[in-house]
Structures are given as structure tokens and as C-alpha cells.
Design an enzyme around this catalytic site. Structure first.
Site, short mmCIF file in Angstrom:
data_model
loop_
_atom_site.label_atom_id
_atom_site.label_comp_id
_atom_site.label_asym_id
_atom_site.label_seq_id
_atom_site.Cartn_x
_atom_site.Cartn_y
_atom_site.Cartn_z
N LYS A 37 0.83 -1.21 0.00
CA LYS A 37 0.00 0.00 0.00
C LYS A 37 0.86 1.26 0.00
O LYS A 37 0.64 2.18 -0.78
CB LYS A 37 -0.92 0.03 1.24
CG LYS A 37 -1.92 -1.10 1.29
CD LYS A 37 -2.84 -0.97 2.48
CE LYS A 37 -2.11 -1.10 3.81
NZ LYS A 37 -1.52 -2.41 4.05
N THR A 38 1.85 1.27 0.91
CA THR A 38 2.71 2.45 0.99
C THR A 38 3.49 2.61 -0.32
O THR A 38 3.72 3.71 -0.80
CB THR A 38 3.65 2.32 2.20
OG1 THR A 38 2.84 2.14 3.37
CG2 THR A 38 4.50 3.56 2.38
N ASP A 221 -1.79 7.76 3.79
CA ASP A 221 -1.38 6.41 4.20
C ASP A 221 -2.04 6.07 5.54
O ASP A 221 -2.42 6.98 6.27
CB ASP A 221 0.16 6.37 4.34
CG ASP A 221 0.70 4.94 4.29
OD1 ASP A 221 -0.10 3.99 4.17
OD2 ASP A 221 1.93 4.77 4.37
N GLU A 222 -2.16 4.79 5.87
CA GLU A 222 -2.74 4.34 7.15
C GLU A 222 -4.10 5.00 7.38
O GLU A 222 -4.38 5.50 8.47
CB GLU A 222 -1.79 4.68 8.32
CG GLU A 222 -0.36 4.22 8.13
CD GLU A 222 -0.15 2.76 8.51
OE1 GLU A 222 -1.13 2.09 8.90
OE2 GLU A 222 1.00 2.30 8.40
N GLN A 255 -5.73 -3.27 10.73
CA GLN A 255 -4.64 -2.64 11.47
C GLN A 255 -5.08 -1.35 12.15
O GLN A 255 -4.25 -0.50 12.48
CB GLN A 255 -3.47 -2.33 10.52
CG GLN A 255 -2.78 -3.58 10.01
CD GLN A 255 -1.55 -3.23 9.18
OE1 GLN A 255 -0.55 -2.79 9.71
NE2 GLN A 255 -1.65 -3.42 7.88
N ARG A 620 4.94 -7.43 11.07
CA ARG A 620 6.15 -6.64 10.87
C ARG A 620 7.30 -7.53 10.43
O ARG A 620 8.31 -7.07 9.90
CB ARG A 620 6.59 -5.90 12.16
CG ARG A 620 5.64 -4.85 12.73
CD ARG A 620 5.16 -3.87 11.72
NE ARG A 620 3.87 -4.29 11.18
CZ ARG A 620 3.37 -3.86 10.04
NH1 ARG A 620 4.03 -2.99 9.31
NH2 ARG A 620 2.20 -4.28 9.60
P1 ATP Z 1 1.69 -2.13 6.02
O1 ATP Z 1 0.26 -2.53 6.03
O2 ATP Z 1 2.47 -2.88 7.03
O3 ATP Z 1 1.88 -0.66 6.06
P2 ATP Z 1 2.05 -1.99 3.16
O4 ATP Z 1 0.84 -2.57 2.55
O5 ATP Z 1 2.17 -0.52 3.20
O6 ATP Z 1 2.28 -2.63 4.61
P3 ATP Z 1 4.60 -1.87 1.89
O7 ATP Z 1 5.38 -1.46 3.06
O8 ATP Z 1 4.29 -0.87 0.84
O9 ATP Z 1 3.27 -2.60 2.37
O10 ATP Z 1 5.31 -3.10 1.17
C1 ATP Z 1 5.81 -4.20 1.90
C2 ATP Z 1 7.09 -4.70 1.28
O11 ATP Z 1 6.82 -5.31 0.02
C3 ATP Z 1 8.08 -3.59 1.01
O12 ATP Z 1 9.37 -4.07 1.26
C4 ATP Z 1 7.87 -3.31 -0.47
O13 ATP Z 1 9.02 -2.76 -1.07
C5 ATP Z 1 7.56 -4.68 -1.03
N1 ATP Z 1 6.72 -4.67 -2.23
C6 ATP Z 1 5.52 -4.07 -2.38
N2 ATP Z 1 5.02 -4.29 -3.62
C7 ATP Z 1 5.92 -5.05 -4.29
C8 ATP Z 1 5.99 -5.62 -5.62
N3 ATP Z 1 5.02 -5.46 -6.50
N4 ATP Z 1 7.09 -6.34 -5.91
C9 ATP Z 1 8.08 -6.52 -5.02
N5 ATP Z 1 8.07 -6.03 -3.78
C10 ATP Z 1 7.01 -5.29 -3.40
MG MG Z 2 2.33 0.83 4.81
#
Ligand code: ATP
Ligand code: MG
Length: 685
Positions: A37-38, A221-222, A255, A620
Site C-alpha cells: 500500500k505504501t 497512508d494508514e 490494522q 512486521r
Molecule cells: P503495512 O500494512 O504494514 O503498512 P504496506 O501494505 O504498506 O504494509 P509496503 O510497506 O508498501 O506494504 O510493502 C511491503 C514490502 O513489500 C516492502 O518491502 C515493499 O518494497 C515490497 N513490495 C511491495 N510491492 C511489491 C511488488 N510489486 N514487488 C516486489 N516487492 C514489493
Molecule cells: Mg504501509
């Protein structure tokens, strides 16, 4: 070579790409932990700039911590053809966005340009004075009530009308005086940073329009943890007559962990009501964790009722078994974690910064810190009470802040009243009202013509004496010739802080507080003489003071580049670590025991929130996860028996995952001893 941005888009899965490219209106990405997402937010910002011609200065992204904001800005810079462009972006927390708006629009709100921001400690003292009580629990409860009202956009009059019992009535009355006092101080609290812009935008079409033209695309975000007030700010920024709302929010209902601060998951549903053409995109592939970790996370959160259906999967393989460890008590737990990190780090050739120790409450950090120090493991603490947050340090810092800037009203209030020097609440209120009338600081007000008609000699005397004392320090502090260390010692003697501690607190507390003060002044003196190595230039007390003032505004210091991260679960949101130790997973801690008198439905809601916190903790971890609980734990010098948390059972660990075996607990120690012996051999040879 392909363009960096396009290649970035290639590294995204189809729904992620869809979210990045969607420009027809408001968009919500609703997805589980670690699903990117981030990453969608950073990519989308690059996309807006590179492919849609947006100027960086017209884009705002809201994150949850300043640290996350800094990281995001860095990542975006790497995606841009002109990395320098990134610095024109507005990437910050809701609170910093509020500060930016208020700084520009202070006058519209009848605030002076250099209004002060009171932190929660400053506000605590204010509530304490207004409530005429020293009952800390009661003060905190009132503080929470006030904060919830402010965040729910309920004004004091409405709060009074709504009050259902004596406590609420008392709190609402204090709320009314609290608002009046802050305004007479020309100060705002943290909640005002968002509430005031909302009020401003609601009442002033022109100002709102100006900000809408400045911030043309908004990303959040969040999103699940926004409260009513923050959501209102988002709405006010993106909706206007004949205007297509342009924003992307990302979030995960599983979350949501800030209900206690007024955040409401309802905002996720409300978004669909308020924006009927909202595009909702779901992501299901997790890129962070191994399958075992994800299965455990899915199993735990499966016990909560679902708002939106989603199931995470990952391509990272099964991964290491999850280890559950039963410990005799919290000291043993801390010791074992420290030893296991040393051994694990050695075996995996990992860095300290690959490890995180996560816990439910700040009070759990002390024994862990002690154990890490013993093992000589470097660590940083986030989300906890940093050294600079301790009351005694803040007291001393308030003097220094005032020496640096006499218009710093919260520092003035704190310093002039600690230790007590005959300046009371009524004197300060009159001074504050006078300062507000003349648009000047409290310090300036003490000498302004006309103040004599508001304050009598008995009130003015000690006030002016204090100001002269600060002025004298300021004059000397700005001269490089004056030795900063000596001046600091003189100041400490003059304010008699040590004897204040001993007359206010019991001996043990006073001793430990005074030791903290000495540690702080020693550290400051070291900085003043150019650091331990003496390479930097010698600093005047004024320069030191400015340095401290800036530092206290940061969220803790990251001085150690390779260090284990210690963090509360709340502060770990959005972060990821190869190896995670989740400690103190017991009934009463996680889930937290909370208020036993709470009605049943809120009890159930609270357990659900605690479960989401557990889910945040588990997710995490990227590669390995250790979960530990203690059979006994010290509480207020007493040792109490504890039970394993229900959440450990809910992880549904199978045979491949470790079962709590006591004899295993000691093996890491032996393992480490072996490793150390191995390490020492070549040295001896
Ligand atoms: P959270 O809910 O904990 O905030 P999130 O959904 O924001 O998590 P991110 O932090 O954006 O998730 O991504 C998690 C990990 O996966 C990061 O290391 C990111 O670089 C990697 N990632 C995300 N999308 C891809 C992709 N399409 N290919 C490879 N790696 C990815
Ligand atoms: Mg995130």
C-alpha cells in the site's frame, strides 16, 4: 535505458498498477499488511509528476510519523527524473500539515504569527491546575476527554450539554476553561493543529479555495487510523463546487489500532458514502513475510468480525518456524532475547538493525534495555519515552529554550512555575490575557506599559525578577567567550533545582531524577566542547540551547546507525524487519487488561482492537518471528502469575513451529557461549 518510473511500474502487480494509474476520481486501496500500500503511494506520486505533469508543490501525502514521511520522500526522490523535485512535495503527518496551514493562516484565526505549540506535558500541567487536583489518573482521563471532544469536533458548550454524569460535567467545565486559557496564552495544543484548520476551512471559503489550489492531489497512508477531525480535513481539502475530488487513500481495517485516540473504522465506510464513485482496489499478495508468518497472522485476525473480506498470500516460501517461548519472568525473557539476538545475528551474519523487539506498553522497555546493555547490543527506542521526554529534562530544557527564544510561551510557563517562585495561576492568566490583547509574548508582556493595571507589585515582582534572570543568562550565553559549562552550572545552582527535587519527590525518585539531570548536563557540556573527540568547534550556551530545542522537536534520536529497534506495537506500524521478537504476550498485557468496569460491548471491542495490535506485530516480521510470554511478572514490586495470551493459541501453530519447551530456553545461552569460544580461538592463536 528505460525510464526509472516506468520500470518501477513494471515491478508492480496488476491491481497495484491500477491503483497508481487511476485518475478518474477518489480511490481507496484496501489491503492487508505488507501488500504494498505504501509503495502504491510513492509510485503514484512519481506517476503524477512524470506522467501527468503535476508540480511536486501541488501534491501532499499524509503519513503516520515524521520518520515515515522522511523515508517516503527519499523513496520518491529515487523514482524521479529530477530527484531534487521531491523536496517541493508536502510529505508529512496530519499534525505537520496542520502546523503549515496554521503558520500561514494564524491571523485569520486571531493567533499571533509566532503562536506556541503546547505538548501533552504542558497540557497536563494546565489541566492539573484547572482541575485543582493531583490525582494523575483523573487528570489523564480529563485530558483524554478533552482530546476526544476536540477530535470529534465537539465544542465546550456542546460537551456541557451532552454530559451524562458528574465526571463528564466536570470534564466539560474544565474543557471550557482549558480552551480559554490556551487562547489567552496564544498557544495551541496538538489536537488544535488539525481542529483549527478544519474550523478555518469551514468558515472561510476563500482560504479553503487557496489551499485547494495549492494541494491539488492528496494521498493518505494508514487511512484506517484517521479520526473524525482528520477525515474532515481531508474532505475539506478535496471537495469543492464543480471540482472532481482527487485523492488516494490506502488502509487496512485489520490494522486499526487508534480507537482509543478517537480514530474510527467507520471512516472507511463513510468514505464510500461520501464519495459514491469511490474506486476501491484490493491487494492480496504480500511481499513482506514468509508463509508461516502470514498464516499465523491470518489465523489470529480471523477471530475478528470482518469489515471487508481479504486473505493474504505470499510467494516467499514457508520460511523459519515461528518460535514460542515460555519464560520464568520478565528479566529472564529480556536476557534470553538479548542472548538470542547475539547468537542469531552471528549465525545469519545479520546486522543489528535487522532486529526489532516489540512490546505492548512503554513500561516493558526498561528490563529489555538493561539486558541489551549487558550484552553490549546497540539499540534505539521509538514510540517510547525518550530521554528528552522526562519531566526533569524538560524542566531544564524549558530554561534553555527560553534563553534561546524569550517568546517561547510554553517554555516560559514551565520555567517560571518549576521550581515554584511565587508566580501563580492567576498571575499567569492575567499576563496571558494581556499578552493576547497586545499580540506579544508573555515575556514581553511582563514589561509592557499598562501591565501594572492588571497585576499588583506582589505579582509583578517575582515575575520580573525571573525575566531579568533569563535576560542576564541570554546576554552572557550569546558571547562565545563565556564558558558554556560554567554558565550551565551557575544556572543550575541559581534555580536550586536539586533541592527542589528533594523537597518535591521521595528520596529515591529525587536521586534518580537528579542523576538524569547530571547525565543531561554532562552530555550537553561534551557537545559544547566539540564532542568527546574535540574535533568540532566550541559552542556557546546559546548555540547549544538552539541545538537542544531542535532536538526535542524530533521523534527521538537515531544516532546509532546499526542498532536493534525497540518499539511499542503502536509505533511499529508500517515498518518491517527481517527478524522480530514479540515479547510479553500474556493475558493482561496483550490483550491489555483495560478497565474492568467497562460494559461488555466495549470489552469485546477492546479485545478486537488488541487482536489487531497483535496482527500488526506479527506482520512486521519478514523472515523470522519469536513470540515470548512470562509465567511471572513484577508489578509494583510484587511478582504476579501470568497466563499465556489467547492470541498465541489463536496463531494455530503446527508441528513445524516450535512448541513452548522449557529446556529449550537455555540452549541459546549455550549456543552463544560456543560461538564466543569459536570467535576467540583465532585471536589467541
Ligand atoms: P503495512 O500494512 O504494514 O503498512 P504496506 O501494505 O504498506 O504494509 P509496503 O510497506 O508498501 O506494504 O510493502 C511491503 C514490502 O513489500 C516492502 O518491502 C515493499 O518494497 C515490497 N513490495 C511491495 N510491492 C511489491 C511488488 N510489486 N514487488 C516486489 N516487492 C514489493
Ligand atoms: Mg504501509
Amino acid at each position: 535505458m528505460s525510464h526509472p518510473n516506468t520500470s518501477g511500474l513494471h515491478g508492480m502487480n496488476p491491481p497495484q498498477r491500477e491503483a497508481v494509474k487511476y485518475m478518474d476520481g477518489p480511490c481507496l486501496v484496501l489491503a492487508g499488511a505488507g501488500s504494498g500500500k505504501t509503495r502504491v503511494i510513492t509510485q503514484k506520486i512519481a506517476h503524477l509528476i512524470e506522467d501527468h505533469g503535476y508540480k511536486a508543490s501541488n501534491i501532499a501525502a499524509v503519513t503516520f510519523t515524521n520518520k515515515a514521511a522522511a523515508e517516503m520522500q527519499e523513496r520518491i526522490a529515487k523514482l524521479l527524473k529530477e530527484p531534487k523535485e521531491a523536496k517541493h512535495l508536502t510529505v508529512c503527518t496530519f499534525h505537520s500539515l496542520g502546523v503549515q496551514i496554521l503558520r500561514r493562516e494564524a491571523r485569520e484565526l486571531g493567533l499571533k504569527d509566532r503562536f506556541s505549540i503546547m505538548d501533552s506535558d504542558d497540557c497536563f500541567s494546565l489541566v492539573q491546575d484547572l482541575a485543582c487536583t493531583t490525582d494523575k489518573q483523573l487528570i489523564r482521563r480529563i485530558q483524554t476527554d478533552i482530546s476526544l471532544w476536540k477530535n470529534g469536533l465537539v465544542d465546550p458548550e456542546a460537551a456541557l450539554k451532552q454530559a451524562k454524569n458528574e465526571h463528564e460535567d466536570q470534564a466539560a467545565r474544565i474543557y471550557r476553561s482549558y480552551v480559554a486559557t490556551l487562547s489567552s496564552y496564544q498557544a495551541v495544543d496538538f489536537d488544535d493543529l488539525i481542529r483549527l484548520p478544519v474550523e478555518l476551512f469551514r468558515g472561510n471559503e476563500e482560504v479553503r479555495d487557496r489551499w485547494q489550489r495549492k494541494l491539488r492531489y492528496l494521498l493518505v497512508d494508514e487511512y484506517q487510523d484517521t479520526n473524525t477531525c482528520q477525515y474532515e480535513l481531508v474532505k475539506l481539502l478535496v471537495t469543492g463546487l464543480g471540482k472532481k475530488p482527487m485523492f488516494t487513500a490506502v488502509g487496512d481495517d485489520d490494522q486499526a489500532i487508534y480507537a482509543w485516540r478517537g480514530a474510527t473504522i467507520e471512516n472507511l465506510k463513510q468514505l464510500q458514502v461520501d464519495f459514491p464513485d469511490l474506486k476501491v482496489i484490493k491487494l492480496e499478495q504480500n511481499y513482506r513475510s514468509s508463509t508461516r508468518i502470514l498464516q499465523a497472522a491470518n489465523a489470529v485476525i480471523g477471530n475478528n468480525p470482518k469489515l471487508f473480506e481479504k486473505q493474504l498470500w505470499s510467494e516467499h516460501g514457508l520460511g523459519d518456524p515461528i518460535k514460542v517461548m515460555a519464560m520464568q519472568d520478565d528479566e529472564q525473557e529480556a536476557e534470553q532475547v538479548a542472548i538470542m539476538i547475539s547468537a542469531h545475528k552471528f549465525e545469519r551474519r545479520a546486522k543489528f538493525s535487522d532486529y526489532a523487539i516489540l512490546y505492548r506498553g512503554n513500561h516493558q522497555s526498561r528490563v529489555i534495555e538493561t539486558a541489551l546493555r549487558k550484552e553490549r547490543i546497540p539499540y534505539t527506542i521509538s514510540g517510547g519515552q525518550s530521554f528528552f521526554d522526562r519531566a526533569e529534562i524538560k524542566d531544564i530544557v524549558s530554561y534553555l529554550r527560553l534563553v534561546a527564544n524569550e517568546d517561547d510561551d510554553p517554555a516560559f510557563i514551565r520555567a517560571v512555575t518549576t521550581p515554584k517562585r511565587g508566580v501563580g495561576q492567576s498571575t499567569l492568566e492575567a499576563l496571558g490575557a494581556f499578552a493576547g490583547q497586545w499580540q506579544c509574548s508573555l515575556f514581553e508582556a511582563a514589561f509592557k506599559g499598562g501591565i501594572e493595571s492588571k497585576l499588583n507589585d506582589r505579582q509583578l515582582g517575582p515575575l520580573r525578577e525571573f525575566c531579568h534572570f533569563i535576560n542576564g543568562l541570554e546576554a552572557r550565553a550569546s558571547q562565545r567567550g563565556e564558558n558554556a559549562a560554567e554558565l550551565l552550572d551557575e544556572m543550575m545552582k541559581e534555580i536550586a533545582y536539586e533541592s527542589y527535587l528533594y523537597t518535591t519527590f521521595d528520596e529515591k525518585q529525587a536521586q534518580s531524577k537528579w542523576q538524569n539531570v547530571l547525565d543531561f548536563t554532562t552530555w550537553l557540556k561534551e557537545k559544547g566542547t566539540g564532542g568527546k573527540d574535540g574535533t568540532a568547534e566550541e559552542k556557546s550556551l546559546l548555540e547549544l540551547t538552539q541545538m537542544v530545542a531542535l532536538m526535542t522537536m524530533l521523534e527521538g534520536r537515531d544516532e546509532e546507525p546499526d542498532a536493534v529497534r525497540m518499539s511499542t506495537l503502536h509505533a511499529s506500524k508500517g515498518l518491517e524487519f527481517p527478524h522480530v521478537f514479540l515479547v510479553g504476550v500474556e493475558e493482561g498485557i496483550l490483550p491489555h487488561k483495560g478497565d474492568p468496569d467497562a460494559p461488555v460491548e466495549t470489552l469485546a471491542a477492546r479485545i478486537e482492537e488488541e487482536r489487531r495490535l497483535m496482527y500488526v506485530g506479527i506482520t512486521r516480521a519478514q523472515r523470522s518471528l519469536h513470540v515470548s510470554w512470562c509465567k511471572k511478572r513484577k508489578r509494583a514490586r510484587e511478582s504476579v502469575n501470568c497466563d499465556m495470551s489467547r492470541f498465541i493459541k489463536e496463531m494455530k501453530l503446527d508441528e513445524g513451529d516450535a512448541v513452548p519447551k522449557e529446556e529449550e530456553v537455555l540452549t541459546p545461552q549455550a549456543r552463544l557461549a560456543n560461538l564466543k569460544a569459536l570467535l576467540q580461538k583465532p585471536k589467541a592463536a
